[in-house]
Design a protein around this motif. Structure first.
Motif, PDB file in Angstrom:
ATOM      1  N   SER A  58      23.097 -31.383  15.038  1.00 58.79           N
ATOM      2  CA  SER A  58      21.901 -32.207  14.824  1.00 58.79           C
ATOM      3  C   SER A  58      20.623 -31.418  15.070  1.00 58.79           C
ATOM      4  O   SER A  58      19.627 -31.595  14.342  1.00 58.79           O
ATOM      5  N   ASP A  59      20.631 -30.530  16.073  1.00 57.46           N
ATOM      6  CA  ASP A  59      19.441 -29.728  16.364  1.00 57.46           C
ATOM      7  C   ASP A  59      19.076 -28.831  15.187  1.00 57.46           C
ATOM      8  O   ASP A  59      17.894 -28.674  14.855  1.00 57.46           O
ATOM      9  N   PHE A  60      20.094 -28.245  14.540  1.00 62.09           N
ATOM     10  CA  PHE A  60      19.805 -27.363  13.417  1.00 62.09           C
ATOM     11  C   PHE A  60      19.335 -28.161  12.198  1.00 62.09           C
ATOM     12  O   PHE A  60      18.483 -27.688  11.443  1.00 62.09           O
ATOM     13  N   LEU A  90      15.738 -28.784  12.727  1.00 61.13           N
ATOM     14  CA  LEU A  90      15.002 -27.540  12.497  1.00 61.13           C
ATOM     15  C   LEU A  90      14.866 -27.255  11.004  1.00 61.13           C
ATOM     16  O   LEU A  90      13.790 -26.846  10.535  1.00 61.13           O
ATOM     17  N   ALA A  91      15.940 -27.481  10.243  1.00 66.39           N
ATOM     18  CA  ALA A  91      15.905 -27.221   8.803  1.00 66.39           C
ATOM     19  C   ALA A  91      14.883 -28.106   8.102  1.00 66.39           C
ATOM     20  O   ALA A  91      14.114 -27.635   7.247  1.00 66.39           O
ATOM     21  N   VAL A  92      14.847 -29.387   8.467  1.00 67.47           N
ATOM     22  CA  VAL A  92      13.879 -30.303   7.847  1.00 67.47           C
ATOM     23  C   VAL A  92      12.452 -29.883   8.204  1.00 67.47           C
ATOM     24  O   VAL A  92      11.546 -29.875   7.350  1.00 67.47           O
ATOM     25  N   VAL A 108      21.718 -22.018  17.634  1.00 64.30           N
ATOM     26  CA  VAL A 108      23.059 -21.722  17.096  1.00 64.30           C
ATOM     27  C   VAL A 108      23.778 -20.620  17.858  1.00 64.30           C
ATOM     28  O   VAL A 108      24.993 -20.460  17.701  1.00 64.30           O
ATOM     29  N   GLY A 109      23.069 -19.816  18.673  1.00 60.68           N
ATOM     30  CA  GLY A 109      23.697 -18.692  19.358  1.00 60.68           C
ATOM     31  C   GLY A 109      23.649 -17.441  18.503  1.00 60.68           C
ATOM     32  O   GLY A 109      23.400 -17.480  17.297  1.00 60.68           O
ATOM     33  N   THR A 110      23.921 -16.290  19.119  1.00 54.61           N
ATOM     34  CA  THR A 110      23.832 -15.017  18.408  1.00 54.61           C
ATOM     35  C   THR A 110      24.984 -14.796  17.437  1.00 54.61           C
ATOM     36  O   THR A 110      24.841 -14.074  16.460  1.00 54.61           O
ATOM     37  N   LEU A 129      23.938 -16.306  14.194  1.00 49.84           N
ATOM     38  CA  LEU A 129      22.518 -16.119  13.918  1.00 49.84           C
ATOM     39  C   LEU A 129      22.272 -15.620  12.495  1.00 49.84           C
ATOM     40  O   LEU A 129      21.355 -16.084  11.812  1.00 49.84           O
ATOM     41  N   SER A 130      23.086 -14.669  12.030  1.00 50.31           N
ATOM     42  CA  SER A 130      22.879 -14.117  10.692  1.00 50.31           C
ATOM     43  C   SER A 130      23.006 -15.194   9.627  1.00 50.31           C
ATOM     44  O   SER A 130      22.151 -15.324   8.742  1.00 50.31           O
ATOM     45  N   SER A 131      24.053 -15.999   9.707  1.00 50.67           N
ATOM     46  CA  SER A 131      24.241 -17.077   8.730  1.00 50.67           C
ATOM     47  C   SER A 131      23.146 -18.124   8.842  1.00 50.67           C
ATOM     48  O   SER A 131      22.639 -18.640   7.832  1.00 50.67           O
ATOM     49  N   ALA A 132      22.751 -18.458  10.079  1.00 48.57           N
ATOM     50  CA  ALA A 132      21.718 -19.473  10.276  1.00 48.57           C
ATOM     51  C   ALA A 132      20.371 -19.006   9.734  1.00 48.57           C
ATOM     52  O   ALA A 132      19.643 -19.781   9.101  1.00 48.57           O
ATOM     53  N   LEU A 133      20.025 -17.735   9.959  1.00 45.90           N
ATOM     54  CA  LEU A 133      18.771 -17.224   9.421  1.00 45.90           C
ATOM     55  C   LEU A 133      18.793 -17.201   7.905  1.00 45.90           C
ATOM     56  O   LEU A 133      17.769 -17.436   7.247  1.00 45.90           O
TER      57      LEU A 133
END
Length: 486
Positions: free
Chosen positions: A251-253, A256-258, A372-374, A377-381
């Motif tokens: 939910s936090d991500f 953040l995305a919105v 999301v943690g490290t 991180l690559s996928s989230a960025l």
């Protein structure tokens, strides 16, 4: 194929080879973001040579910027499945090929495909993996490291802009594109610096990793002629994607995305319309160009100093709040801009907006890593920068339509300002709701058992409360038969 050596570390080293990673990421931002900004310098030459108007030539910049952001998740997938080194080197080759082929273009459509799509795809393979690698090497000084790395965009623009103009004057636009193609090949050198590192967090879920590894081995052992091979391959692909992009269900991500969508919509039009707005209120051409120079230089200062400040002990635990503060202040600057109608008033605006623009750009990877943690991180960025693409593409035309319709820049700037303010308020409201839920869970856990110590983690408190409920149900179930016997 040579096996890639991974450096093992229980926690991020916060230095050592990490500074080489920062230097590599700094050069990546120069070769990607700064070079992308300098493409607009070619527009006058393209208009003259191809006899096209500004709207046609401007699509080149829009395409390369949009493709870079849209394909950012692809860069994350390549770096996760191969390595960050391979992904950045491959991206450097593609981007360089796009510039070199663009130097032989005979019409704008060729430039759309080469300088736009091919170069943008190459930049996408480099940008988000390089930024994610900085987060793996730094924890205590993460914001400062990101500030230095991300400042390459502003510093590179400040240096490359006059150099590119000189190259065009000396070697024509074709020669300048050819030289930039050679310069962008330095991305391959940057990729060689990105030494992989394995952190303790990468092994925090051994059962999950074991299951995933077992399924991968089963896929390898399946015969290529077996009818189950296709099903196994699909199963392994789904498991891999679920492991890499499981954060999409957080939910936090999602919040953040919105918020990133609204933030990206608001931040883009100013760099397109600041000079035209300054000219419309009577500022000279030289002074209007100077406003953009101030914006770029102060952006660099914001990258580095705000990163250093948020690494201090007093602010380290409030990076999330600092990010909200920076985005909200940029939105507030937008709301005040229609009232600033002289050069002495626009200079403080450029300084303030530029500083906080550099500030929140630095903190985007930091805030994402906290959520999301490290490991992811690559996928989230990749997803975060992917979400920048559509706002970057549509916000300048929408702002231009508002200017044409209303006859002033007020509506366009107010819409951008409210978008950034809403982005900040949305994240702040989500954080407040999360804290209220955590406090409520701690209160319920304490109420169930007064002797139970207070837990700071809401999920732990919830688990404790649930266990207490189970014990109460069991005690009730055992007490009922005894009552029947009496």
């Amino acid at each position: 194929m040579a096996k890639i050596t991974r450096v093992g570390s229980a926690s991020p080293p916060d230095g050592g080879w990490g500074w080489m990673i920062v230097a590599g990421c700094f050069l990546v931002t120069i070769c990607t973001r700064a070079v992308t900004r300098c493409i607009s310098i070619f527009f006058v030459e393209f208009q003259t040579y191809f006899a096209q108007d500004y709207s046609q030539t401007a699509w080149i910049h829009s395409i390369v910027d949009c493709v870079t952001m849209l394909c950012a998740p692809l860069g994350s997938v390549v770096s996760n499945h191969l390595s960050c080194q391979v992904g950045i080197m491959l991206g450097g080759l593609l981007a360089s090929t796009g510039f070199i082929l663009g130097s032989f273009a005979t019409n704008l459509k060729h430039l759309y495909l080469t300088l736009g799509v091919l170069t943008g795809l190459g930049f996408a393979l480099c940008y988000s993996p390089a930024i994610a690698m900085v987060g793996k090497y730094f924890s205590r000084r993460k914001a400062l490291a990101y500030g230095i790395a991300m400042s390459g965009s502003g510093i590179g623009t400040f240096i490359l802009a006059p150099v590119v103009q000189l190259l065009i004057e000396q070697f024509s636009w074709r020669g300048a594109l050819l030289i930039l193609g050679g310069f962008v090949l330095n991305l391959c050198v940057c990729g060689a610096l990105m030494r992989p590192i394995t952190l303790k967090e990468d092994h925090s879920n051994p059962e999950k990793n074991h299951d995933h590894g077992t399924q991968s081995e089963n896929c390898k052992q399946a015969s290529p002629y077996s009818p189950l091979t296709k099903e196994w391959a699909r199963t392994c692909l789904c498991c891999s994607l679920q492991q890499e992009y499981g954060f999409l269900l957080m939910s936090d991500f999602v919040v953040l995305a919105v918020s990133v969508l609204f933030m990206a919509y608001g931040c883009s039009p100013l760099f397109v319309y600041l000079v035209p707005y300054a000219l419309s209120v009577g500022v000279s051409h030289q002074q209007a160009a100077f406003l953009m120079s101030i914006l770029g230089v102060i952006d660099i200062v914001g990258n580095i100093t705000f990163g250093w400040l948020t690494d201090r002990r007093c602010l380290k635990n409030y990076r999330y709040v600092c990010y909200l503060f920076a985005v909200a202040l940029d939105g507030l600057c937008y709301l005040c801009l229609p009232m600033l109608q002289s050069f002495p008033l626009l200079v403080p605006f450029s300084c303030t907006f530029g500083y906080f623009d550099g500030a929140y750009v630095t903190l985007i990877p930091v805030v994402t890593a906290e959520i999301v943690g490290t490991t992811s991180l690559s996928s989230a960025l990749g997803v975060v920068y992917f979400l920048h693409a559509v706002p970057y593409l549509v916000s300048p035309p929408i702002a231009g339509w508002l200017v044409d319709t209303t006859g002033s820049y007020t509506a366009a700037f107010l819409l951008c300002g409210f978008a950034m303010m809403f982005s900040s308020v949305l994240l702040g409201f989500a954080r407040i709701v999360k804290r209220m839920k955590r406090t409520q869970l701690r209160f319920l856990a304490k109420e169930s058992n007064p002797k139970l110590p207070l837990w700071t983690n809401g999920s732990v408190a919830y688990s404790v409360a649930r266990e207490l409920d189970k014990k109460n149900e069991e005690s009730t179930a055992t007490a009922v038969p005894g009552c029947n016997l009496t």
